[in-house]
Motif scaffolding. Structure first.
Motif, PDB file in Angstrom:
ATOM      1  N   UNK A   1      -5.797  -0.423  -8.825  1.00 52.12           N
ATOM      2  CA  UNK A   1      -5.575   0.733  -7.944  1.00 52.12           C
ATOM      3  C   UNK A   1      -4.102   1.111  -7.888  1.00 52.12           C
ATOM      4  N   UNK A   2      -3.229   0.120  -7.816  1.00 52.50           N
ATOM      5  CA  UNK A   2      -1.791   0.400  -7.777  1.00 52.50           C
ATOM      6  C   UNK A   2      -1.332   1.051  -9.077  1.00 52.50           C
ATOM      7  N   UNK A   3      -1.784   0.531 -10.211  1.00 51.22           N
ATOM      8  CA  UNK A   3      -1.410   1.122 -11.499  1.00 51.22           C
ATOM      9  C   UNK A   3      -1.954   2.540 -11.637  1.00 51.22           C
ATOM     10  N   UNK A   4      -3.161   2.747 -11.175  1.00 51.01           N
ATOM     11  CA  UNK A   4      -3.759   4.080 -11.235  1.00 51.01           C
ATOM     12  C   UNK A   4      -2.922   5.084 -10.449  1.00 51.01           C
ATOM     13  N   UNK A   5      -2.542   4.714  -9.249  1.00 50.99           N
ATOM     14  CA  UNK A   5      -1.725   5.616  -8.428  1.00 50.99           C
ATOM     15  C   UNK A   5      -0.360   5.864  -9.057  1.00 50.99           C
ATOM     16  N   UNK A   6       0.271   4.814  -9.540  1.00 49.38           N
ATOM     17  CA  UNK A   6       1.632   4.942 -10.064  1.00 49.38           C
ATOM     18  C   UNK A   6       1.683   5.677 -11.403  1.00 49.38           C
ATOM     19  N   UNK A   7       0.733   5.421 -12.270  1.00 52.98           N
ATOM     20  CA  UNK A   7       0.858   5.953 -13.626  1.00 52.98           C
ATOM     21  C   UNK A   7      -0.020   7.162 -13.896  1.00 52.98           C
ATOM     22  N   UNK A   8      -1.212   7.198 -13.358  1.00 55.29           N
ATOM     23  CA  UNK A   8      -2.065   8.346 -13.623  1.00 55.29           C
ATOM     24  C   UNK A   8      -1.857   9.451 -12.601  1.00 55.29           C
ATOM     25  N   UNK A   9      -1.506   9.072 -11.382  1.00 56.01           N
ATOM     26  CA  UNK A   9      -1.267  10.077 -10.342  1.00 56.01           C
ATOM     27  C   UNK A   9       0.220  10.268 -10.069  1.00 56.01           C
ATOM     28  N   UNK A  10       1.052   9.584 -10.820  1.00 55.91           N
ATOM     29  CA  UNK A  10       2.511   9.729 -10.794  1.00 55.91           C
ATOM     30  C   UNK A  10       3.128   9.521  -9.409  1.00 55.91           C
ATOM     31  N   UNK A  11       2.679   8.474  -8.744  1.00 58.70           N
ATOM     32  CA  UNK A  11       3.243   8.116  -7.450  1.00 58.70           C
ATOM     33  C   UNK A  11       4.316   7.051  -7.660  1.00 58.70           C
ATOM     34  N   UNK A  12       5.372   7.101  -6.848  1.00 59.30           N
ATOM     35  CA  UNK A  12       6.349   6.014  -6.918  1.00 59.30           C
ATOM     36  C   UNK A  12       5.822   4.864  -6.053  1.00 59.30           C
ATOM     37  N   UNK A  13       6.559   3.754  -6.031  1.00 63.07           N
ATOM     38  CA  UNK A  13       6.032   2.583  -5.327  1.00 63.07           C
ATOM     39  C   UNK A  13       5.902   2.831  -3.830  1.00 63.07           C
TER      40      UNK A  13
ATOM     41  N   UNK B   1       2.407   2.488  -1.965  1.00 63.45           N
ATOM     42  CA  UNK B   1       2.256   1.630  -0.787  1.00 63.45           C
ATOM     43  C   UNK B   1       1.569   2.386   0.346  1.00 63.45           C
ATOM     44  N   UNK B   2       2.016   3.610   0.589  1.00 62.66           N
ATOM     45  CA  UNK B   2       1.422   4.412   1.666  1.00 62.66           C
ATOM     46  C   UNK B   2      -0.050   4.711   1.377  1.00 62.66           C
ATOM     47  N   UNK B   3      -0.359   5.095   0.147  1.00 63.55           N
ATOM     48  CA  UNK B   3      -1.744   5.416  -0.213  1.00 63.55           C
ATOM     49  C   UNK B   3      -2.667   4.203  -0.110  1.00 63.55           C
ATOM     50  N   UNK B   4      -2.136   3.029  -0.443  1.00 56.88           N
ATOM     51  CA  UNK B   4      -2.945   1.814  -0.397  1.00 56.88           C
ATOM     52  C   UNK B   4      -2.943   1.139   0.971  1.00 56.88           C
ATOM     53  N   UNK B   5      -2.020   1.576   1.842  1.00 48.39           N
ATOM     54  CA  UNK B   5      -1.926   0.953   3.159  1.00 48.39           C
ATOM     55  C   UNK B   5      -1.337  -0.441   3.111  1.00 48.39           C
ATOM     56  N   UNK B   6      -0.380  -0.656   2.207  1.00 52.99           N
ATOM     57  CA  UNK B   6       0.280  -1.955   2.089  1.00 52.99           C
ATOM     58  C   UNK B   6       1.786  -1.745   2.218  1.00 52.99           C
ATOM     59  N   UNK B   7       2.506  -2.850   2.310  1.00 53.65           N
ATOM     60  CA  UNK B   7       3.968  -2.744   2.400  1.00 53.65           C
ATOM     61  C   UNK B   7       4.531  -2.331   1.042  1.00 53.65           C
ATOM     62  N   UNK B   8       5.768  -1.848   1.061  1.00 51.49           N
ATOM     63  CA  UNK B   8       6.418  -1.466  -0.192  1.00 51.49           C
ATOM     64  C   UNK B   8       6.607  -2.685  -1.093  1.00 51.49           C
ATOM     65  N   UNK B   9       6.927  -3.830  -0.488  1.00 46.47           N
ATOM     66  CA  UNK B   9       7.068  -5.054  -1.276  1.00 46.47           C
ATOM     67  C   UNK B   9       5.752  -5.426  -1.959  1.00 46.47           C
ATOM     68  N   UNK B  10       4.652  -5.277  -1.233  1.00 48.43           N
ATOM     69  CA  UNK B  10       3.344  -5.595  -1.805  1.00 48.43           C
ATOM     70  C   UNK B  10       3.006  -4.614  -2.937  1.00 48.43           C
ATOM     71  N   UNK B  11       3.319  -3.354  -2.763  1.00 55.36           N
ATOM     72  CA  UNK B  11       3.069  -2.371  -3.820  1.00 55.36           C
ATOM     73  C   UNK B  11       3.889  -2.704  -5.067  1.00 55.36           C
ATOM     74  N   UNK B  12       5.148  -3.055  -4.889  1.00 53.88           N
ATOM     75  CA  UNK B  12       5.988  -3.441  -6.031  1.00 53.88           C
ATOM     76  C   UNK B  12       5.427  -4.685  -6.707  1.00 53.88           C
ATOM     77  N   UNK B  13       4.972  -5.650  -5.933  1.00 56.03           N
ATOM     78  CA  UNK B  13       4.406  -6.876  -6.487  1.00 56.03           C
ATOM     79  C   UNK B  13       3.158  -6.565  -7.322  1.00 56.03           C
ATOM     80  N   UNK B  14       2.288  -5.712  -6.794  1.00 61.13           N
ATOM     81  CA  UNK B  14       1.069  -5.356  -7.533  1.00 61.13           C
ATOM     82  C   UNK B  14       1.397  -4.614  -8.821  1.00 61.13           C
ATOM     83  N   UNK B  15       2.339  -3.706  -8.745  1.00 58.88           N
ATOM     84  CA  UNK B  15       2.731  -2.960  -9.947  1.00 58.88           C
ATOM     85  C   UNK B  15       3.363  -3.886 -10.986  1.00 58.88           C
ATOM     86  N   UNK B  16       4.233  -4.764 -10.535  1.00 63.62           N
ATOM     87  CA  UNK B  16       4.886  -5.698 -11.452  1.00 63.62           C
ATOM     88  C   UNK B  16       3.860  -6.605 -12.125  1.00 63.62           C
TER      89      UNK B  16
END
Length: 193
Positions: free
Chosen positions: A136-148, A152-167
Motif C-alpha cells: 500500500x505504501x509503495x502504491x501510494x508513493x510510486x503509482x499515485x505520486x505521493x511523498x512520504x 503517512x497521512x493517507x495510511x494513517x501512520x506516522x511519517x517515520x512508519x511511512x518511511x520505514x515501509x517505503x524503505x
C-alpha cells in the motif's frame, strides 16, 4: 477449527499431493494458478505459452511433491520459482531459435533480454507477495505520486512508519535485479521440470 499457519498448510498440502489426492492438486491450482500464469506471461508475453507453463508447473508439482522443501521457503515461493525458471528456460529457447533463424543481434543482447524479463517477473512476484502495508505504501508513493508525508497521512501512520515501509518495500524490490539469472539449471534437487 483454527486456521492453519502457512507452514502447516504447506506441509499438509505436500503430504496430500504425495498420497495422490487429486483434490489437493485442484486446491493448489485454485490458489496459485493465477500467480504461475502471470509470472509466465510477464516473461513470455504470450497467453498460450503462459498456459503451457502453468500446466507444466502443476504437472511437475503433482509428479514431484517430495522435491518441495519447507526449510527452503513456502510452497508459494517454490511454485513461483518453478514458474519463473521454466518461463525463462522457454524464453531462452525461443530467443535462441529466433536468433539462429534471423542471424540478428548478439548473444549478449539475447542474454540481456532474458535477464530483463526474469527481473521483471521477479519484481512482479515480490510486489504481489509483500505484506499489504508495504504494498500500500509503495502504491501510494510510486503509482499515485505521493511523498512520504502524504503516504503517512493517507495510511494513517506516522511519517517515520511511512518511511520505514517505503524503505523496506524498496529493499525487497531491489533484490529482483541482483539475484543470479534463473533458468540455466533445472529447479529442485537436480530434477528437470
Amino acid at each position: 477449527m483454527a486456521k492453519d499457519t502457512p507452514l502447516r498448510w504447506d506441509r499438509r498440502m505436500q503430504q496430500r499431493l504425495a498420497r495422490g489426492e487429486a483434490a489437493a492438486l485442484g486446491e493448489l491450482y485454485d490458489r496459485f494458478a493465477s500467480l504461475v500464469h502471470s509470472l509466465a506471461h510477464r516473461v513470455l508475453d504470450d497467453d498460450e505459452a503462459a498456459d503451457r507453463i502453468t500446466r507444466e508447473v502443476f504437472g511437475y508439482v503433482w509428479e514431484n511433491p517430495d522435491v518441495f522443501d519447507p526449510k527452503q521457503g513456502s510452497m508459494r515461493s517454490w511454485i513461483a520459482k518453478l514458474a519463473r525458471v521454466q518461463a525463462v528456460h522457454r524464453l531462452r529457447q525461443l530467443e535462441t531459435d529466433a536468433h539462429r533463424a534471423s542471424g540478428e543481434g548478439s548473444a549478449e543482447e539475447l542474454e540481456q533480454r532474458i535477464r530483463e524479463a526474469s527481473a521483471a517477473a521477479r519484481a512482479d512476484y515480490i510486489v504481489t507477495s509483500m505484506p499489504a502495508p508495504l504494498r500500500a505504501a509503495l502504491d501510494l508513493a510510486y503509482f499515485q505520486r505521493r511523498d512520504y508525508r502524504q503516504t503517512a497521512a493517507d495510511l494513517g501512520v506516522t511519517e517515520d512508519e511511512a518511511r520505514r515501509r517505503l524503505r523496506l518495500g524498496l529493499q525487497l524490490l531491489s533484490s529482483a535485479n541482483t539475484r543470479p539469472l534463473e533458468g540455466s539449471s533445472p529447479p529442485g534437487n537436480g530434477r528437470s521440470l
